[in-house]
Design an enzyme around this catalytic site. Structure first.
Site, PDB file in Angstrom:
ATOM      1  NE  ARG A 234      -4.165  -1.672   0.149  1.00 49.44           N
ATOM      2  CZ  ARG A 234      -4.182  -2.797  -0.546  1.00 49.44           C
ATOM      3  NH1 ARG A 234      -3.134  -3.143  -1.281  1.00 49.44           N
ATOM      4  NH2 ARG A 234      -5.242  -3.603  -0.505  1.00 49.44           N
ATOM      5  CD  GLU A 263      -3.885   2.181  -6.798  1.00 45.86           C
ATOM      6  OE1 GLU A 263      -4.757   1.315  -7.054  1.00 45.86           O
ATOM      7  OE2 GLU A 263      -2.814   1.912  -6.237  1.00 45.86           O
ATOM      8  CG  HIS A 281      -2.908  -1.762  -7.364  1.00 47.48           C
ATOM      9  ND1 HIS A 281      -3.614  -1.051  -6.411  1.00 47.48           N
ATOM     10  CD2 HIS A 281      -2.607  -2.948  -6.768  1.00 47.48           C
ATOM     11  CE1 HIS A 281      -3.750  -1.768  -5.311  1.00 47.48           C
ATOM     12  NE2 HIS A 281      -3.143  -2.926  -5.507  1.00 47.48           N
ATOM     13  N   GLY A 283      -0.620  -6.189  -8.775  1.00 50.45           N
ATOM     14  CA  GLY A 283      -0.296  -7.260  -7.835  1.00 50.45           C
ATOM     15  C   GLY A 283      -1.268  -8.420  -7.834  1.00 50.45           C
TER      16      GLY A 283
END
Length: 320
Positions: A234, A263, A281, A283
């Site tokens: 984060r 985001e 992002h 992940g």
């Protein structure tokens, strides 16, 4: 039920095999993210159930009070910090979380480690422009991998580092230190010790009031000018502006980042730094993971629609 799914950036949810489970229900999917309250109300006003893609859209009391038809929020994954649970309870809106897996995030983390240390994106771009071998990369074997937070993702990343012949060093809360010690992994003397010794430092902490801003400018200033900081957890773990300023100062020498405060990102100071590798992002954004996350979330919707809370994937967090 009328089910609304916001924030499907890639327009991929309808292509998932698990989407067929919703056959017979009315489903509306939005492919962008909006923050304007009136627009959210317009989009969600007829929804009986929301299926949220992780933490992309906050569900606030101001929003909930204008959604009288909403009966259920089904969350992909377990994190619900973006949902006002107290407001949901007051308004009789049930909330259910799902399940997830750490593998995709850990794999992306290691991909970023390799890409940054060997300058792979930069060298690909150079070759496309007709240049050949423009800089030296750095190998991993024999160097120190620092893992801040030895949980599900952190332990996987540590295992990858071990396979690459790296020395492992862990810091975190008591549970992290105990698990690392049980696995035969060295633990740092302090957070400062971790940051000073690591050649590659990966953040794998959950975000909560105790970890928000836990990485401060003074910690980054301790890092080696040759070191790499990787954050796939984060953005808010790092105090505001600290990483950008640290990279400009040269400690650490590089950063690889997959998460941001706001985001989706349209622009960000990190995008303008040559020593920052940025991904959008990614992940958990992987097909197998999506099938797992959305499959559980859809099952929760179906169980709720059938009036069978015992069939929920995580019934203990069911609130109404």
């Amino acid at each position: 039920m009328h089910i609304v799914i916001p924030d499907d950036y890639q327009d991929c949810v309808r292509e998932l095999a698990c989407f067929q489970r919703l056959k017979g229900h009315r489903v509306t999917v939005y492919n962008d993210t909006v923050r304007d309250l009136d627009t959210l109300v317009e989009r969600f006003s007829d929804a009986e159930a929301l299926v949220l893609i992780r933490e992309r859209t906050p569900i606030t009391e101001a929003l909930l009070e204008r959604l009288p038809k909403l009966r259920l929020i089904s969350q992909t994954g377990k994190g619900i910090a973006h949902v006002d649970l107290d407001a949901c309870t007051r308004r009789g809106v049930a909330v259910a979380t799902g399940i997830g897996a750490p593998y995709a995030a850990a794999e992306l983390t290691w991909g970023l480690v390799l890409a940054a240390m060997r300058h792979i994106p930069d060298q690909v771009a150079a070759m496309r422009s007709g240049r050949w071998q423009t800089r030296l990369g750095t190998g991993l074997r024999g160097r120190t991998l620092g893992v801040f937070g030895y949980g599900k993702v952190g332990s996987l990343v540590a295992s990858y580092g071990r396979a690459f012949g790296m020395h492992l060093l862990v810091w975190g809360r008591e549970g992290s230190l105990e698990r690392a010690a049980a696995a035969g992994i060295d633990t740092a003397e302090s957070q400062e010790d971790l940051f000073a010794r690591a050649d590659v430092l990966c953040l794998h902490l959950g975000l909560n009031p105790g970890t928000r801003g836990i990485v401060r400018a003074k910690h980054l200033a301790l890092m080696k000018p040759t070191a790499l900081l990787v954050n796939t957890a984060r953005a808010e773990l790092i105090e505001p502006d600290a990483l950008v300023n640290a990279l400009r100062a040269g400690r650490p020498g590089m950063a690889a980042v997959d998460v941001y405060e706001d985001e989706p990102v349209r622009d960000h100071p990190l995008l303008h730094l040559d020593n920052a590798l940025c991904t959008p992002h990614l992940g958990y954004v992987e097909r197998d993971g999506y099938e797992l996350y959305f499959g559980a979330a859809f099952d929760n919707v179906l169980a709720f629609a059938e009036g069978s809370p015992r069939n929920l994937s995580n019934p203990e967090v069911m609130q109404a």
